[in-house]
Design a protein around this motif. Structure first.
Motif, PDB file in Angstrom:
ATOM      1  N   ARG A  51      70.480   1.910 -17.742  1.00  0.00           N
ATOM      2  CA  ARG A  51      70.319   2.510 -16.421  1.00  0.00           C
ATOM      3  C   ARG A  51      68.909   2.238 -15.911  1.00  0.00           C
ATOM      4  NH1 ARG A  51      71.685   8.611 -18.076  1.00  0.00           N
ATOM      5  NH2 ARG A  51      70.681   9.018 -16.055  1.00  0.00           N
ATOM      6  N   PRO A  53      65.291   3.260 -14.754  1.00  0.00           N
ATOM      7  CA  PRO A  53      64.505   4.467 -15.075  1.00  0.00           C
ATOM      8  C   PRO A  53      64.452   5.415 -13.882  1.00  0.00           C
ATOM      9  CG  PRO A  53      63.083   2.550 -14.769  1.00  0.00           C
ATOM     10  CD  PRO A  53      64.479   2.039 -14.765  1.00  0.00           C
ATOM     11  N   ASN A  54      64.228   6.694 -14.190  1.00  0.00           N
ATOM     12  CA  ASN A  54      64.157   7.718 -13.141  1.00  0.00           C
ATOM     13  C   ASN A  54      62.791   7.796 -12.483  1.00  0.00           C
ATOM     14  OD1 ASN A  54      66.777   8.623 -13.250  1.00  0.00           O
ATOM     15  ND2 ASN A  54      66.361  10.179 -14.801  1.00  0.00           N
ATOM     16  N   GLY A  55      61.837   7.050 -12.998  1.00  0.00           N
ATOM     17  CA  GLY A  55      60.479   7.083 -12.456  1.00  0.00           C
ATOM     18  C   GLY A  55      59.756   5.815 -12.847  1.00  0.00           C
ATOM     19  N   GLN A  94      69.469   6.290 -24.452  1.00  0.00           N
ATOM     20  CA  GLN A  94      68.893   6.411 -23.113  1.00  0.00           C
ATOM     21  C   GLN A  94      69.494   7.592 -22.354  1.00  0.00           C
ATOM     22  OE1 GLN A  94      69.924   3.600 -20.002  1.00  0.00           O
ATOM     23  NE2 GLN A  94      67.778   3.472 -19.352  1.00  0.00           N
ATOM     24  N   ASN A  95      70.806   7.767 -22.437  1.00  0.00           N
ATOM     25  CA  ASN A  95      71.434   8.895 -21.743  1.00  0.00           C
ATOM     26  C   ASN A  95      70.888  10.222 -22.248  1.00  0.00           C
ATOM     27  OD1 ASN A  95      73.059   7.237 -20.184  1.00  0.00           O
ATOM     28  ND2 ASN A  95      74.800   7.313 -21.606  1.00  0.00           N
ATOM     29  N   MET A  98      67.205  10.692 -21.051  1.00  0.00           N
ATOM     30  CA  MET A  98      67.065  10.923 -19.612  1.00  0.00           C
ATOM     31  C   MET A  98      67.761  12.211 -19.177  1.00  0.00           C
ATOM     32  SD  MET A  98      67.485   6.996 -18.180  1.00  0.00           S
ATOM     33  CE  MET A  98      67.198   7.427 -16.459  1.00  0.00           C
ATOM     34  N   ASP A  99      68.957  12.464 -19.691  1.00  0.00           N
ATOM     35  CA  ASP A  99      69.762  13.585 -19.202  1.00  0.00           C
ATOM     36  C   ASP A  99      69.475  14.892 -19.912  1.00  0.00           C
ATOM     37  OD1 ASP A  99      70.936  11.706 -17.561  1.00  0.00           O
ATOM     38  OD2 ASP A  99      72.686  11.410 -18.857  1.00  0.00           O
ATOM     39  N   TRP A 103      63.342  12.741 -19.722  1.00  0.00           N
ATOM     40  CA  TRP A 103      62.368  11.659 -19.658  1.00  0.00           C
ATOM     41  C   TRP A 103      62.803  10.622 -18.631  1.00  0.00           C
ATOM     42  CZ3 TRP A 103      62.241  11.032 -25.704  1.00  0.00           C
ATOM     43  CH2 TRP A 103      61.595  12.151 -26.251  1.00  0.00           C
ATOM     44  N   VAL A 104      61.885   9.768 -18.213  1.00  0.00           N
ATOM     45  CA  VAL A 104      62.194   8.786 -17.179  1.00  0.00           C
ATOM     46  C   VAL A 104      63.053   7.649 -17.707  1.00  0.00           C
ATOM     47  CG1 VAL A 104      60.090   9.298 -15.891  1.00  0.00           C
ATOM     48  CG2 VAL A 104      60.083   7.430 -17.573  1.00  0.00           C
ATOM     49  N   ASP A 105      63.106   7.468 -19.017  1.00  0.00           N
ATOM     50  CA  ASP A 105      63.798   6.338 -19.619  1.00  0.00           C
ATOM     51  C   ASP A 105      63.923   6.615 -21.116  1.00  0.00           C
ATOM     52  OD1 ASP A 105      64.971   3.847 -19.933  1.00  0.00           O
ATOM     53  OD2 ASP A 105      63.230   2.685 -19.298  1.00  0.00           O
TER      54      ASP A 105
END
Length: 321
Positions: A51, A53-55, A94-95, A98-99, A103-105
């Motif tokens: 996915r 990254p979230n940031g 990773q899931n 992040m979830d 964390w961003v990744d």
């Protein structure tokens, strides 16, 4: 912790020192000069369908000081050694990071499967490693991520050993990282050398001297011994003189714990409170499992309970005896 350009030092044959949580270690740079290790097969984030990254991925303008070995705990010691499974494990990690962790990744820079397949963890880790001059900030070693590059090894190694394929790929990957950054084999560490955690499992942790030797052999250099023994890891339920020593030090810090050599509930509560008071991160072992390690007394807690003026070397030697 001090960051310095080991590659420059190696070229000049200087004597350099690394200063950090684990103490000061001085070694001859000429003695660890290496011809280099080739890059093993590393599957990047695109290959396993990561996915975004979230940031922002933070890239720091220095090299890491330590290479840190982890174990994932979950999904356990599976017998699916395929590349497809390695991709699945990378997505699961990773899931979870992040979830659940927020964390961003992925927290670690790289992942190593039981089938010996290496994948990139946090985005840009492979690109930056190939450059050999910067560091992707991860989230795998509490309070020490700026100086540590981490490898998650799939499985639980508290009682069982790693697979031959995982070991072989771990040696090659660590040697490549060490070569790229000019890291001496003695700076290959386990997660528990920084945080109060079981990670990377007692069996794999006990093989780290073997790993340092194997990496040193690939790099064409000797594997120097660390100048200090490591802090022991104590867990609730443990007994013996090391627990008694910890209890004596906790009492000197004002905690009402018995000095009976039994790591019981009151000792666990004291250690948990001390860790929280000092902002220590916990429960970071295990890439996909929220394992409960509250109250573990390890490398980041011992310095907090030492008496002022204590000889660290002498205390570590006493605890190791």
């Amino acid at each position: 912790m001090a960051d310095f350009d080991r590659r420059t030092a190696l070229k000049g044959g200087l004597t350099v020192s690394a200063v950090g949580l684990l103490g000061t270690t001085t070694f001859s740079a000429a003695a660890v000069a290496a011809p280099g290790a080739s890059e093993p097969k590393i599957h990047d984030t695109a290959a396993w369908g990561a996915r975004p990254p979230n940031g922002a991925i933070e890239v720091q303008n220095h090299k890491p000081t330590y290479i840190v070995v982890h174990h994932t705990v979950d999904p356990g010691n599976v017998t699916d050694y395929t590349l497809e499974h390695a991709y699945w494990a990378s997505r699961s990690i990773q899931n979870f990071h992040m979830d659940t962790r927020g964390w961003v990744d992925s927290g670690q820079q790289f992942t190593n499967s039981r089938g010996g397949h290496i994948t990139e963890g946090r985005h840009r880790s492979l690109e930056i490693l190939r450059g050999g001059t910067q560091h992707v900030l991860g989230a795998n070693v509490g309070n020490n991520n700026s100086t540590c590059i981490g490898i998650e090894n799939e499985g639980l190694y508290s009682k069982e050993d790693v697979t031959p394929a995982l070991w072989d790929s771990l040696v090659k990957m660590v040697a490549y990282i060490a070569s790229q950054y000019g890291i001496s084999p003695e700076f290959i560490k386990g997660h528990r050398d920084f945080n109060s955690t079981e990670c990377p499992g007692t069996v794999l942790y006990d093989r780290l001297p073997e790993l340092r030797t194997a990496v040193g052999s690939l790099l064409g250099s000797a594997s120097p011994k660390a100048d200090l023994p490591e802090w022991p890891l104590l867990k609730p339920g443990d007994t013996g003189p090391r627990v008694r020593t910890a209890q004596e030090l906790l009492r000197a810090r004002g905690f009402a714990v018995p000095v009976d050599g039994l790591f019981g509930q009151s000792t666990k509560d004291a250690v948990t409170a001390l860790a929280a008071r000092n902002g220590l991160e916990r429960d970071l072992c295990g890439a996909t499992a929220a394992t409960d390690e509250a109250g573990f007394l390890g490398s980041d807690v011992w310095p907090l309970i030492m008496r002022p003026g204590t000889d660290t070397r002498a205390l570590k030697a006493q605890l190791a005896g």
